[in-house]
Design a protein around this motif. Structure first.
Motif, PDB file in Angstrom:
ATOM      1  N   PRO B 228      33.380  -0.584  18.899  1.00 30.11           N
ATOM      2  CA  PRO B 228      33.759  -0.013  20.196  1.00 30.11           C
ATOM      3  C   PRO B 228      32.563   0.698  21.064  1.00 30.11           C
ATOM      4  O   PRO B 228      32.598   0.431  22.320  1.00 30.11           O
ATOM      5  CB  PRO B 228      34.733   1.185  19.782  1.00 30.11           C
ATOM      6  N   PRO B 229      31.590   1.332  20.477  1.00 26.53           N
ATOM      7  CA  PRO B 229      30.573   2.115  21.095  1.00 26.53           C
ATOM      8  C   PRO B 229      29.602   0.937  21.764  1.00 26.53           C
ATOM      9  O   PRO B 229      29.323   0.841  22.934  1.00 26.53           O
ATOM     10  CB  PRO B 229      29.921   2.808  20.183  1.00 26.53           C
ATOM     11  N   LEU B 230      29.553  -0.211  21.036  1.00 26.35           N
ATOM     12  CA  LEU B 230      28.696  -1.310  21.484  1.00 26.35           C
ATOM     13  C   LEU B 230      29.439  -1.906  22.809  1.00 26.35           C
ATOM     14  O   LEU B 230      28.491  -2.243  23.754  1.00 26.35           O
ATOM     15  CB  LEU B 230      28.566  -2.450  20.570  1.00 26.35           C
ATOM     16  N   VAL B 231      30.674  -1.949  22.862  1.00 22.44           N
ATOM     17  CA  VAL B 231      31.295  -2.711  23.844  1.00 22.44           C
ATOM     18  C   VAL B 231      31.218  -1.873  25.213  1.00 22.44           C
ATOM     19  O   VAL B 231      30.718  -2.140  26.148  1.00 22.44           O
ATOM     20  CB  VAL B 231      32.920  -3.016  23.558  1.00 22.44           C
ATOM     21  N   LEU B 232      31.332  -0.457  24.920  1.00 22.35           N
ATOM     22  CA  LEU B 232      31.212   0.561  25.769  1.00 22.35           C
ATOM     23  C   LEU B 232      29.833   0.433  26.589  1.00 22.35           C
ATOM     24  O   LEU B 232      29.657   0.263  27.578  1.00 22.35           O
ATOM     25  CB  LEU B 232      31.214   1.998  25.406  1.00 22.35           C
ATOM     26  N   VAL B 233      28.762   0.562  25.699  1.00 18.27           N
ATOM     27  CA  VAL B 233      27.186   0.607  26.159  1.00 18.27           C
ATOM     28  C   VAL B 233      27.013  -0.843  27.120  1.00 18.27           C
ATOM     29  O   VAL B 233      26.423  -0.798  28.315  1.00 18.27           O
ATOM     30  CB  VAL B 233      26.164   0.719  25.111  1.00 18.27           C
ATOM     31  N   THR B 234      27.596  -2.033  26.373  1.00 13.72           N
ATOM     32  CA  THR B 234      26.884  -3.277  26.846  1.00 13.72           C
ATOM     33  C   THR B 234      27.894  -3.402  28.448  1.00 13.72           C
ATOM     34  O   THR B 234      27.387  -4.161  29.189  1.00 13.72           O
ATOM     35  CB  THR B 234      27.259  -4.249  26.085  1.00 13.72           C
ATOM     36  N   SER B 235      29.006  -2.758  28.362  1.00 17.00           N
ATOM     37  CA  SER B 235      29.810  -3.352  29.406  1.00 17.00           C
ATOM     38  C   SER B 235      29.589  -2.384  30.570  1.00 17.00           C
ATOM     39  O   SER B 235      29.374  -2.788  31.854  1.00 17.00           O
ATOM     40  CB  SER B 235      31.497  -2.979  29.361  1.00 17.00           C
ATOM     41  N   VAL B 236      28.955  -0.890  30.407  1.00 16.85           N
ATOM     42  CA  VAL B 236      28.557  -0.245  31.373  1.00 16.85           C
ATOM     43  C   VAL B 236      27.157  -1.024  31.873  1.00 16.85           C
ATOM     44  O   VAL B 236      27.016  -1.149  33.231  1.00 16.85           O
ATOM     45  CB  VAL B 236      28.119   1.213  30.923  1.00 16.85           C
ATOM     46  N   ALA B 250      29.915   2.323  37.515  1.00 20.40           N
ATOM     47  CA  ALA B 250      29.600   2.097  36.082  1.00 20.40           C
ATOM     48  C   ALA B 250      29.315   3.478  35.458  1.00 20.40           C
ATOM     49  O   ALA B 250      29.832   3.527  34.191  1.00 20.40           O
ATOM     50  CB  ALA B 250      28.419   0.917  36.009  1.00 20.40           C
ATOM     51  N   ALA B 251      28.651   4.318  35.881  1.00 21.87           N
ATOM     52  CA  ALA B 251      28.396   5.459  35.260  1.00 21.87           C
ATOM     53  C   ALA B 251      29.747   6.069  35.192  1.00 21.87           C
ATOM     54  O   ALA B 251      30.012   6.878  33.928  1.00 21.87           O
ATOM     55  CB  ALA B 251      27.230   6.354  35.917  1.00 21.87           C
ATOM     56  N   ALA B 252      30.532   6.268  35.972  1.00 23.32           N
ATOM     57  CA  ALA B 252      31.863   7.073  35.959  1.00 23.32           C
ATOM     58  C   ALA B 252      32.803   6.282  34.849  1.00 23.32           C
ATOM     59  O   ALA B 252      33.349   6.753  34.229  1.00 23.32           O
ATOM     60  CB  ALA B 252      32.560   7.049  37.341  1.00 23.32           C
ATOM     61  N   ILE B 253      32.679   4.846  34.845  1.00 17.14           N
ATOM     62  CA  ILE B 253      33.586   4.364  33.834  1.00 17.14           C
ATOM     63  C   ILE B 253      32.912   4.620  32.404  1.00 17.14           C
ATOM     64  O   ILE B 253      33.730   4.622  31.559  1.00 17.14           O
ATOM     65  CB  ILE B 253      33.529   2.674  34.139  1.00 17.14           C
ATOM     66  N   GLY B 254      31.694   4.715  32.473  1.00 13.13           N
ATOM     67  CA  GLY B 254      31.186   5.035  31.194  1.00 13.13           C
ATOM     68  C   GLY B 254      31.573   6.324  30.744  1.00 13.13           C
ATOM     69  O   GLY B 254      31.971   6.463  29.423  1.00 13.13           O
ATOM     70  N   ALA B 255      31.553   7.306  31.779  1.00 16.93           N
ATOM     71  CA  ALA B 255      32.072   8.724  31.332  1.00 16.93           C
ATOM     72  C   ALA B 255      33.239   8.497  30.766  1.00 16.93           C
ATOM     73  O   ALA B 255      33.702   9.077  29.794  1.00 16.93           O
ATOM     74  CB  ALA B 255      31.873   9.560  32.438  1.00 16.93           C
TER      75      ALA B 255
END
Lengths: 173, 437
Positions: B228-236, B250-255
């Motif tokens: 899950p964290p890998l997906v979050l970081v790579t998708s952002v 992208a930053a808002a989505i990452g947040a």
């Protein structure tokens, strides 16, 4: 005196919390824009302006709280060798003679710019949405003013400690 | 224009900064004082213009959003689980725990909006297991400091956002440019750890965590802890690099993604999230007030005729473009040592850019080198912030000397990365070129 200092701390906290809430609001606005653009093919005209205005508001309103919790970066490679009393004297002097006048000056202009925009109903002309500018300018003016008050309160607290008056509970961390 | 006054701006600002006045306010004070001789009765309006333009800069809105993402990730148990799962797989390599630590830091580079935060988080997390396994103090110190510094390089880095917005390069492009050099640096770090572990196996032993765990459980735990964290970081980062989303979006989505991860892992608490939000507000305010002070200061310095002063100084050096780049990078390195990263970027960049343009130097390539220099200055004694943070969390028997010894090879790795980017600019330019539509 300690009532005034406590009031300033209360204002600082409130504006800081409003700023934090502004971050959440900004995330919401940007997500709304992303969703309506990608999924409904209906970009908003207002999201861009609202996001940068919210960001500016957050920055300005959180300035005082950052000051209160000593978040502002200080380079202490030289000043760490000073005695506490020396540090305090420098701080009180610089804050009173330079920082408060300088920020106060910008703050006054911020209020007059808000007033001009409010009276004339000035709009942001580069944006297709053409939002009125006064609410944003009001936030800048409020933020700078509360930062100014917070610095004043810190200066007074330091000054009082220098001349030996027992410290007030209001300057706790 | 009368350049006499401009000469005094730097001594005045540094006098205030070294006297212990916050950097942002030191810059603002000097800017206000020196604005009067140039602008006269229009001074107030001109100064307000700076406030208006910095606080309404749309790309700077990415700063609080990335900081929020990092603060939420950092307050969660994601780092702990990631380290556990990474050390299960990598522990048996030479220097395995150090390798697992660096891998976790690379994944968590997103969390370094707050200077030192990831270093402290990592330190608290890995110090115990590494000591228990018998790792030497110097390799522990070096790994934690080097890992904590990666957030400057690996996107989404706040330093990169600030440099790009000052140099007027698209933030996404600069993210692309630092990517390969960032991974190259991680590669050099890993090579050093392995070499160290092969020469002194007793100081960086192999460990066998979870060896009695069946393979299926191991795989499912890894999928649970890392995926899950890998997906979050790579998708952002991926959506920025592929041009799917603007950086701020992208930053808002990452947040939001970071908060969702916390909910998913049952780490979520309203109080923690609210604390992270308030912390984000004050840290962002601090950063952008420095941006405000830096903008005011450097703009007025230039209007006062400071540009001609620097011009005269640079042309008296009489070095070619390559020499110029080295001199300016050295200035970043020194500025990064005596100031903080953000102030160093904000003071050096606007003043140096015209020379880069005049010499035909690519500001994006230069930006990558400047970011490496700032990251290196974070580790370099005697004023290394990395070491100060480490002292705050290390047990008493960690001597400063051991920390310096541990950090030194990693500093060499960083200079090696800088040298590689300097000699082969393609390392920095390849991804931005692929990104071009």
């Amino acid at each position: 005196m300690s009532h005034a200092l406590r009031l300033i701390d209360w204002l600082t906290r409130i504006t800081g919390y409003v700023a934090a809430f502004g971050i959440l609001l900004m995330i919401g606005v940007i997500l709304y824009e992303v969703t309506s653009r990608y999924f409904f093919n209906a970009p908003t005209v207002w999201a861009y302006d609202i996001s940068y205005m919210l960001n500016g508001t957050v920055i300005m309103l959180a300035g005082a709280l950052a000051m209160k919790v000593d978040q502002h970066v200080v380079i202490d490679i030289v000043s760490q060798v000073f005695r506490d009393r020396t540090k305090r004297i420098i701080e009180v002097t610089v804050f009173t003679l330079l920082l408060l006048p300088a920020l106060g000056f910008i703050g006054l202009i911020a209020w007059s710019q808000f007033w001009t925009a409010y009276v004339h109903g000035t709009v942001e002309t580069v944006s297709p949405w053409r939002p009125v500018l006064w609410p944003f300018r009001l936030m800048i003016a409020v933020g700078l003013s509360i930062l100014w008050l917070q610095i004043l309160s810190k200066t007074l607290a330091s000054g009082l400690r220098l001349i030996g008056t027992p410290t007030t509970p209001a300057e706790g961390h | 224009m009368d350049a006499e006054l401009a000469i005094w701006m730097f001594p005045a600002a540094f006098a205030l900064i070294f006297a212990g006045i916050p950097v942002a306010f030191s810059l603002i004070i000097v800017a206000v004082i020196f604005a009067f001789p140039v602008f006269g009765s229009l001074t107030g309006l001109q100064l307000y213009q700076f406030v208006g333009s910095v606080s309404s800069n749309y790309s700077l809105a990415a700063v609080p959003l990335f900081i929020f993402m990092g603060a939420v990730l950092e307050s969660s148990g994601i780092g702990k689980r990631a380290f556990e799962s990474l050390s299960m797989w990598m522990g048996r390599l030479p220097g395995g725990l150090a390798i697992a630590t660096l891998s976790m830091c690379t994944l968590f580079a997103a969390g370094t909006g707050v200077v030192g935060a990831v270093e402290v988080m990592t330190g608290l997390l890995v110090m115990g297991p590494m000591r228990a396994a018998g790792y030497s103090k110097s390799i522990i110190s070096g790994t934690i400091c080097a890992g904590g510094s990666l957030g400057t390089m690996i996107p989404p880095s706040i330093v990169v956002v600030i440099y790009a917005s000052v140099a007027q390069i698209p933030i996404g492009t600069l993210f692309g440019a630092v990517l390969v050099p960032g991974f190259l640096m991680v590669g050099f770090f890993l090579i050093w750890i392995i070499v160290y572990a092969l020469i002194w196996p007793a100081s960086a032993p192999r460990v066998h965590f979870g060896q009695d765990m069946p393979l299926g459980r191991k795989l499912s735990f890894t999928a649970y802890a890392l995926f899950p964290p890998l997906v979050l970081v790579t998708s952002v980062i991926g959506s920025i690099l592929l041009g799917i989303a603007a950086v701020t979006e992208a930053a808002a989505i990452g947040a939001v993604g970071a908060v969702l991860l916390n909910i998913l892992y049952r780490d979520f608490s309203w109080r923690e999230t609210w604390n992270a939000t308030v912390k984000t507000a004050t840290v962002s305010s601090m950063i952008i007030f420095i941006a405000l002070g830096g903008t005011m200061f450097t703009s007025i310095f230039k209007i006062q005729g400071g540009a001609e002063l620097v011009d005269a100084a640079v042309s008296s050096l009489d070095v070619g473009p390559a020499g110029l780049v080295i001199v300016l990078l050295f200035a970043y390195f020194i500025a990064g040592m005596i100031l903080d990263w953000i102030s160093a970027v904000l003071i050096c960049t606007p003043i140096f850019l015209p020379f880069l343009h005049a010499a035909g130097v690519d500001p994006m390539w230069f930006g990558v080198l400047a970011v490496i220099m700032l990251q290196t200055s974070y580790l370099t004694p005697p004023m290394a912030p990395a070491v100060f943070y480490l002292k705050g969390i290390a047990p008493r028997d960690f001597s400063t000397l051991a920390m310096y010894r541990g950090v030194f090879p990693f500093i060499l790795c960083q200079f090696l990365t800088a040298a590689a980017v300097f000699a082969f600019p393609e390392i920095a330019t390849i991804i931005p070129e692929l990104m071009r539509p």
